[in-house]
Design an enzyme around this catalytic site. Structure first.
Site, PDB file in Angstrom:
ATOM      1  N   ASP A  27       0.717  -1.069   0.188  1.00  0.00           N
ATOM      2  CA  ASP A  27      -0.075  -0.011   0.505  1.00  0.00           C
ATOM      3  C   ASP A  27       0.360   1.533  -0.294  1.00  0.00           C
ATOM      4  OD1 ASP A  27      -2.327   0.678   0.550  1.00  0.00           O
ATOM      5  OD2 ASP A  27      -2.112   2.183   2.317  1.00  0.00           O
ATOM      6  N   GLU A  55       1.640  -0.139  -5.083  1.00  0.00           N
ATOM      7  CA  GLU A  55       0.955   0.534  -5.362  1.00  0.00           C
ATOM      8  C   GLU A  55       1.671   1.851  -6.051  1.00  0.00           C
ATOM      9  OE1 GLU A  55      -3.746   3.197  -4.028  1.00  0.00           O
ATOM     10  OE2 GLU A  55      -1.672   2.397  -2.574  1.00  0.00           O
TER      11      GLU A  55
HETATM   12  C1  GLC Z   1      -4.038   3.397  -0.611  1.00  0.00           C
HETATM   13  C2  GLC Z   1      -5.275   2.066  -0.189  1.00  0.00           C
HETATM   14  C3  GLC Z   1      -6.803   2.920  -0.091  1.00  0.00           C
HETATM   15  C4  GLC Z   1      -6.507   3.381   1.196  1.00  0.00           C
HETATM   16  C5  GLC Z   1      -4.903   4.123   1.342  1.00  0.00           C
HETATM   17  C6  GLC Z   1      -4.549   4.581   2.624  1.00  0.00           C
HETATM   18  O1  GLC Z   1      -3.926   3.955  -1.402  1.00  0.00           O
HETATM   19  O2  GLC Z   1      -5.806   1.504  -1.825  1.00  0.00           O
HETATM   20  O3  GLC Z   1      -7.633   2.829  -0.185  1.00  0.00           O
HETATM   21  O4  GLC Z   1      -7.271   4.280   1.684  1.00  0.00           O
HETATM   22  O5  GLC Z   1      -4.345   3.997   0.801  1.00  0.00           O
HETATM   23  O6  GLC Z   1      -4.571   3.387   3.562  1.00  0.00           O
END
Ligand code: GLC
Length: 552
Positions: A204, A244
């Site tokens: 994440d 991500e």
């Molecule tokens: C990432 C996740 C999202 C979340 C954020 C904070 O972007 O995809 O859903 O709110 O991280 O953890």
């Protein structure tokens, strides 16, 4: 066995399926999906043909950010089950040839995590340095990732009179990765889940995670990612990090660890995804082609993860304002369908006005573009969003298994469900697994077919990408070539049926184009071939050479 056995690199040809246990299937009738429910649906996923399941956060959490606010990195949210139920899912998935990866959310914790509860007790608490503090509100303050919901990245902690950093919500304090103790905690959590049998992590918010906290010197932040990767690989050679990282390609290259591939194993292609929507809006593949050509050349073990929808807003933040408005006007004409000034809160079918030709074309692209496809649950049946649920949650509704009002998700009363299914034309009555399973013309069976053909075409994950020459501006024709063969696909972005004069000059005189989604077999007459495409049509072929030993 060959030393270069490519199947060791399973992620290069995987089909990833993302789901939230909470919204998949409720086994105990309390209105919340659970691991016991998921275990009963592993056969469904195996039938669909997926090879890797990505479980969204399932740790104990106050659930103020859909579980991305964790209070215990080792636990299982009791609403979803126990470690025992988790292990049952792991075992069943393994048995059906499905690997499992889990979300690793370590940029921040919940503000109710025991570390933070300790940290805010006093400035000299042993856990104080697990987080990032500032005596005054830093000048370079900015809204968080969620403009409109949070106006500052710094929140005053009343008791100790200092400010703590939160890149996301104020209830999600960022951890301090400059602290070696925190780095060890992260490694320990990774080690724990590997021992529980997972094949890796969806990491994440990576850029936020490795950023140096204010006023600290951590050297090269990428060293931390390299450390994590080394640790991971020591513990499990097959494990991957799917990151991500919504940044321009140049920076993504660095997050792969450059040509050495020493950091993230895979990354979502946010640029490609946004360019795809621009191309769809314009009915012209040029923007998508430009993005694909700009992808940096990555190590053979690294991989792009393609997606057309995920659990967040469909972000368009990397387009120019003008381009973004084009996509907004095409697919989210109403202001209420937009969020944070950059994204769309709808799922794919409603954005495409339910046009089955266009929806199928988009999934044909997902499974044939260079990289590894990632599906968000419900996409395979064309689920819509519930527009009555505000924000990002509109797309996080229960999986629709049958035509009953709760979609067969739960036996609980509708009012007790964790989220309400859509009530419009996308209600379970109209969109569900059972109806589509028995209908050969359904989207479900289409996606199933695409997955089967994708899995028989390792070139898509491995091959060298090439845009093919032809005479139609609205068509993307591309091929993926590797030592096992050559895969060719054509996609018509326009509503007008057309004939494409395709050139494959470098193929042998006696080669054929074998239709992978239909019965046709066309001779490659001196490298020229004429291909019919319907409105928003798509075709998949394999170049077959006499004696190449493939089944077609
Ligand atoms: C990432 C996740 C999202 C979340 C954020 C904070 O972007 O995809 O859903 O709110 O991280 O953890």
């Amino acid at each position: 066995m060959r030393i270069t056995d490519t199947s060791d690199l399973w992620w290069k040809t995987a089909v990833v399926y993302c789901l939230d246990v909470e919204t998949f299937l409720d086994d105990n009738g309390d209105g919340v999906g659970d691991f016991a429910g998921l275990a009963r649906r592993i056969d469904y996923l195996a039938d669909l043909g997926i090879t890797c399941l990505w479980l969204m956060p399932f740790s104990p959490s106050p659930d103020r950010d859909d579980g991305y606010d964790v209070t215990d990195f080792y636990g299982v949210d009791p609403r979803l089950g126990t470690h025992g139920d988790f292990v049952e899912v792991m075992r069943t998935a393994r048995d059906r040839g499905i690997r499992v990866i889990v979300d690793l959310v370590v940029n921040h914790t919940s503000d109710r995590h025991p570390w933070f509860l300790e940290a805010r007790k006093s400035v000299d608490n042993p856990y104080r340095d697990y987080y990032v503090w500032s005596k005054t509100k830093p000048k370079n303050d900015a809204p968080t990732v969620f403009p409109g919901e949070e106006s500052s990245m710094w929140e005053l902690d009343e008791k100790t009179g200092e400010y703590f950093l939160h890149s996301f919500y104020r209830h999600q304090p960022d951890v301090n990765i400059a602290n070696p103790k925190v780095r060890n905690e992260i490694a320990k959590a990774i080690g724990f889940w590997l021992q529980m049998g997972v094949s890796g992590f969806r990491v994440d918010a990576v850029p936020f995670l490795i950023e140096a906290p204010k006023d600290t010197e951590i050297g090269d932040p990428h060293e931390f990612l390299r450390d994590i990767r080394r640790f991971l690989q020591r513990r499990s050679s097959e494990a991957v990090l799917l990151g991500e990282v919504n940044l321009p390609y140049r920076q993504q290259f660095d997050y792969f660890g450059g040509a050495a591939g020493s950091e993230l194993t895979m990354q979502f292609d946010f640029i490609g995804m946004q360019s795809l929507y621009l191309s769809l809006a314009r009915r012209d593949p040029t923007a998508l082609i430009r993005a694909l050509r700009q992808r940096p050349e990555i190590a053979p073990e690294s991989q792009w993860a393609n997606f057309v929808r995920n659990h967040d807003e469909l972000t368009l933040d990397k387009l120019t304002e003008k381009q973004r408005n084009e996509v907004f006007e095409a697919f989210a004409p109403d202001e209420s369908q937009r969020i944070y000034g950059r994204g769309i809160t709808r799922r794919v079918p409603p954005m495409l006005e339910g046009d089955p030709r266009r929806i199928r074309m988009v999934y044909s692209l997902l499974f044939s573009l260079p990289g590894t496809p990632v599906l968000f649950y419900g996409e395979e049946i064309g689920m819509g969003e519930n527009a009555d649920i505000p924000g990002r949650s509109s797309v996080r509704t229960p999986m629709q298994w049958d035509a009953t009002p709760t979609g067969g998700f739960s036996s609980a009363r509708s009012s007790r469900l964790v989220a309400q299914p859509p009530g419009d034309g996308y209600a379970p009555e109209h969109v569900n697994v059972v109806a589509q399973r028995d209908d050969p013309d359904s989207l479900l069976q289409h996606v199933q077919r695409l997955i089967a053909r994708y899995r028989a075409s390792a070139e898509i994950g491995w091959g060298e990408f090439e845009v093919l020459e032809h005479d139609q501006k609205a068509v993307l024709a591309h091929s993926m070539r590797s030592d096992i063969g050559r895969f060719v696909a054509l996609h018509n972005f326009a509503e007008r049926p057309m004939n494409v004069q395709l050139r494959l000059d470098d193929e042998a005189e006696d080669a054929n184009l074998v239709d992978l989604l239909g019965p046709e077999r066309m001779p490659l007459d001196g490298g020229h071939v004429s291909v019919e495409l319907g409105a928003y049509g798509y075709r998949w072929f394999r170049v077959s050479r006499p004696g190449d030993g493939r089944l077609g």
